[in-house]
Design an enzyme around this catalytic site. Structure first.
Site, PDB file in Angstrom:
ATOM      1  CE1 TYR A  93      -3.973  -1.344  -0.301  1.00  0.00           C
ATOM      2  CE2 TYR A  93      -3.747  -2.646   1.587  1.00  0.00           C
ATOM      3  CZ  TYR A  93      -4.314  -2.491   0.589  1.00  0.00           C
ATOM      4  OH  TYR A  93      -5.809  -3.098   0.045  1.00  0.00           O
ATOM      5  CD  GLU A 141       1.323 -31.889  10.424  1.00  0.00           C
ATOM      6  OE1 GLU A 141       1.697 -32.870  10.344  1.00  0.00           O
ATOM      7  OE2 GLU A 141       0.399 -31.432   9.628  1.00  0.00           O
ATOM      8  CG  ASP A 155      -1.036 -35.472  11.112  1.00  0.00           C
ATOM      9  OD1 ASP A 155      -1.238 -35.531  12.322  1.00  0.00           O
ATOM     10  OD2 ASP A 155      -1.953 -34.831  10.667  1.00  0.00           O
TER      11      ASP A 155
END
Lengths: 542, 373
Positions: free
Chosen positions: B99, B193, B245
């Site tokens: 911006y 995780e 996982d």
């Protein structure tokens, strides 16, 4: 009703005025102007005079207009004046096989006749013959029954506006309009193909337009030629046989036709098998007298002439406008952004020499797609979609040349000009506004369109590249400006002004300004190479 | 934001870039800068260092090439803005930077930047061209991930005891280079995780009981999480274990922490922790802990079936082919995964009981050194 009466040609005209170009008010005035202007230009050309023609149109009210034509051509001998303007089909061009404008009209006398039929007013002629000091003025009336002029008044004047020339004044029933089929448009078209002529038009409201002369180079003069055996029809052959002074068929063929020598004449006679008459065998058909031939014999001679292998007619009789002059004419009248002109080498259709000239003009003063057709330097205003020109245009692959094609015609700001000159232009009808479709003519027109098309393509692609370059330059310049301040902040030791200057110098070293348009130097080199290749390609196809 | 130790260096790099561009400009040459090619074909695995890095191939961005001009301009603008940030000891998010620089270019219809998707790659260009971390350019990203454990950090003069942060933990910012590690009583660092597993371990007081610095990454670890893990390992000399996982995605998260990512291969030396070890989940765990009934099927179509391989199958095969997964144990693990078509989530351990993961699974693995390399 047992009384048969011969109809005079003038009466015929009255009943068939539409055939002669007088079918309505708008068309009538264009036809009158056309007849007068064509005559003036032909006459000037014949005598190597740089032509100047004034067309003055005055409004007499009640749909009546007074037309005055003044030229600086060679003038007309006193004894011919009444006949030229007061007798239909009287003219110097009627029997000639020569490229001329006048072939295309029934003549100025038809205009005079129209004037008389619609207003009843006589016409006035003033003429000063080249080499004479006398200025003759006639007031004429035409006896439509006898097809003979009536002299109402004859006098000698003191002066004429030009050193020599002719002035005609006639009153006609007509309407003056502007638009596609108008006097103005006709004269503008004439001005394009006659860049050595000065034309002046005064409209009914007093406005004066000048179509200026841009060259003092006179166009090449056309030469008269004898007919070629391939180009005659039965009626003409019969008339020629009747009028010939030759005593044998052999000498008739050799003296009345071009490209017929003894060998060819012998071949024709042999092929025609005219050596047996009523069971009597002549030594050869060669020795027969022309007036002994039956219609059947003449038909066989015609067939023989058309099947014998005969050299093409000479083509030096043609007088095209020429690439340079036509381009000058285009530029002065239309001011296009780009124009290309091609004058093809002469060719032959049915024993008639002809030559095609095509021009393409793009952009600038041209804002929409247009077709301009000419025959022997005379504009053809009507029946645009009929005839061979449109066919040639339709069969050209315009997208290949950088133009869009919608319907059958090229789109965009493009003008196609097609000029055919020939000792005999084959029109599709008496209106003489569309050229007939002969394969040789179509082929030449197509080749000419392809040639100018290639030139246009080169220009358009160059222009498109130029536009891209211009956009690039603009973009880079804007980006450079954006970077000045950040770069100054990064380096700290150099001012914004200096950095700005460095950027400008960089862009200048990379781009060349051509006509206010920036072109990348490398692209410029490529383009120059491309254009020269294109020119070579064009040269090799010629 | 306070000064970083790197700041002087960063300013010098930016100034030199400007000087280089200016000298080219003065010689009427198109200014340019070279940067390493960031495509996969130029990513190599440095076996010795154990990290991904970029190869030698560079590409040149040059102003007068109309295809480069726009990004070239953006690079210069962003470089100047970063210099301003560093000099003024300020920081800006990459969105704020966008911006700050966005405006219509006079004479043209386009803007300097049409979207953040234009400025983000230019930032990475600058990072690579200057060999300066984005954080050194004082550009921040959203914070993500939490830290818990027996560690005291000094941040902007404040001392933070990471054992006294309740269940919230220390929210990890994108810039951690200015952190000072004051004191600690930790024996290892555990990167987890999922946020949910992190919460479980905190509730079970795993970090307290096991003297662990717990970093909960919440999915793909952010640059801040990776940089922090790297710094913690380097400064405190503690081992790093990674707990994800048991699926291709989890394995890849591990590899990003350990060896670096392909996207940010140029930063591996600052972001990766090559000595990290993989603690689980593994396919072996399924049998060992009797978890077969709580496994999930791999997503997608196996290689042998028509249309395959897709999704998990495809990803697993890709992993198998990466140079940094060539270790035989990993090859075996991936083969087993592909053969069984099974995956196992961290939270499947809850099928035993909630505290199984903190009381049994993790401590046993650490004690027995049951890791994948």
């Amino acid at each position: 009703m047992d009384e048969h009466r011969e109809i005079s040609i003038a009466e015929f005209f009255e009943k068939n005025r539409h055939l002669l170009g007088f079918s309505n008010f708008q068309k009538a005035i264009v036809t009158c102007v056309k007849e007068a202007v064509d005559n003036s230009l032909d006459a000037a050309e014949e005598e190597d005079i740089l032509p100047e023609v004034h067309v003055i149109i005055e409004d007499l009210g009640k749909d009546r207009l007074r037309l005055t034509f003044k030229d600086n051509a060679s003038g007309i001998a006193k004894k011919h004046i009444p006949k030229v303007f007061g007798k239909l089909l009287y003219g110097s061009k009627f029997h000639k096989l020569m490229q001329s404008r006048g072939q295309q009209g029934i003549g100025i006398s038809a205009a005079a006749l129209y004037a008389q039929l619609t207003t009843g007013n006589p016409i006035q002629i003033i003429s000063k013959l080249k080499g004479s000091t006398k200025v003759h003025a006639f007031t004429l009336h035409l006896d439509t029954r006898k097809n003979e002029p009536e002299i109402i008044k004859e006098e000698l004047l003191d002066t004429y506006e030009f050193p020599h020339g002719t002035s005609i004044q006639m009153d006609i029933e007509a309407k003056y309009t502007r638009g596609t089929h108008s006097v103005f448009q006709y004269l503008k078209s004439v001005a394009i193909v006659n860049p050595s002529a000065k034309l002046i038009l005064q409209e009914p409201d007093g406005k004066i337009y000048e179509f200026p002369r841009v060259t003092k180079d006179l166009p090449k003069k056309a030469k008269e030629i004898k007919p070629h055996p391939y180009g005659v029809e039965l009626g003409i052959l019969m008339r020629m046989l009747k009028e010939t002074k030759a005593r044998t068929i052999g000498s008739f063929l050799m003296s009345e036709f071009t490209r017929v020598g003894k060998t060819t004449a012998q071949q024709i006679c042999k092929a025609a098998e005219i050596d047996v008459v009523n069971g009597i065998r002549f030594v050869t058909g060669w020795e027969r007298r022309p007036n002994t031939l039956s219609k059947d014999d003449i038909e066989r001679i015609l067939r023989a002439m058309q099947t014998t292998n005969i050299q093409n007619p000479p083509t030096d009789c043609l007088a095209p406008i020429g690439e340079e002059l036509l381009n000058k004419g285009l530029i002065k009248e239309l001011n296009p952004e780009f124009s290309a002109v091609v004058t093809r080498n002469p060719s032959v259709y049915r024993g008639m020499p002809f030559q095609i000239e095509t021009a393409i003009a793009y952009g600038g003063g041209i804002t929409e797609g247009r077709l301009m057709r000419f025959a022997n330097k005379v504009p053809l205003l009507y029946q645009q979609s009929a005839g061979v020109t449109m066919k040639a245009l339709k069969s050209t692959d315009w997208p290949r040349y950088g133009l869009k094609q919608s319907g059958d015609l090229p789109q965009g700001p493009v003008l196609v000009l097609m000029h055919m000159c020939s000792v005999w232009v084959p029109f599709t009808s008496e209106g003489k506004q569309a050229i007939a479709d002969y394969p040789e003519i179509l082929k030449e027109m197509k080749l000419a369109l392809q040639e100018v098309g290639r030139k246009l393509r080169t220009y358009i692609s160059k222009k498109r590249k130029g536009q891209i370059e211009e956009k690039k330059f603009k973009t880079l310049t804007a980006y450079a400006k954006e970077m000045v301040e950040p770069l100054a902040y990064l380096v700290e030791t150099t001012t914004k002004e200096d950095i700005s200057m460095y950027f400008e110098a960089l862009l200048k070293s990379k781009y060349t300004m051509i006509g206010g348009v920036a072109i990348d130097n490398e692209t410029l080199k490529e383009l120059q190479k491309e254009v020269s290749q294109q020119e070579e390609e064009n040269a090799s196809t010629e | 934001m306070p000064a970083l130790s790197e700041d002087k260096n960063t300013i010098e790099k930016l100034t030199n870039l400007g000087k280089k561009l200016l000298s080219e400009l003065k010689q009427k040459e198109s200014p340019y800068f070279d940067r390493p090619v960031r495509s996969l074909s130029n990513v190599i695995f440095d076996e010795k260092a154990g990290t991904l890095k970029l190869g030698d191939r560079t590409s040149r961005r040059t102003f007068l090439n109309i295809g480069h001009a726009r990004t070239f301009m953006q690079s210069v603008m962003i470089a100047a803005k970063c210099k301003e940030l560093v000099k003024n000891e300020r920081s800006a998010s990459i969105r704020e930077l966008y911006y700050q620089l966005k405006h219509t270019i006079p004479g043209l219809t386009d803007n300097t930047l049409e979207g953040q998707e234009e400025s983000n790659p230019v930032i990475v260009d600058l990072e690579t061209a200057l060999d300066a971390l984005r954080e050194y350019l004082h550009l921040t990203a959203d914070r993500s991930g939490q830290l818990f454990g027996p560690l005291t950090i000094e941040d902007q003069g404040d001392k933070i005891d990471c054992l006294r942060l309740g269940k919230s933990g220390l929210s990890i910012p994108s810039i951690v280079d200015d952190y000072k590690f004051l004191d600690h009583d930790a024996e290892f660092i555990l990167v987890v995780e999922t946020g949910a597993m992190g919460d479980r371990l905190v509730e079970e007081k795993f970090h307290i009981k096991n003297k662990a610095i717990l970093v909960s990454s919440g999915g793909q670890p952010s640059r801040g999480v990776r940089r922090l893990t790297h710094l913690l390992h380097q400064k405190l000399e503690l081992p790093v274990y990674v707990f994800t996982d048991g699926d291709p995605w989890g394995f890849y998260i591990y590899s990003v922490l350990k060896t670096g990512s392909m996207n940010l291969a140029f930063e591996s030396k600052r972001l990766a922790t090559p000595s990290s070890k993989f603690i689980g989940m593994t396919i072996e765990d399924i049998e060992k802990y009797g978890l077969k009934k709580v496994t999930e099927k791999l997503k997608g179509i196996p290689a042998k079936k028509a249309g395959g391989p897709t999704e998990d199958y495809k990803r697993a095969i890709e992993l198998k082919n990466y140079a940094w997964f060539k270790h035989e144990l990993w090859q075996k693990e991936l083969d087993k995964m592909l053969a069984t078509g099974m995956r196992i989530e961290q939270q499947a351990l809850a099928s035993k009981k909630l505290e199984f993961v903190s009381d049994t699974y993790l401590p046993e693995k650490i004690k027995n050194h049951e890791f994948l390399p």
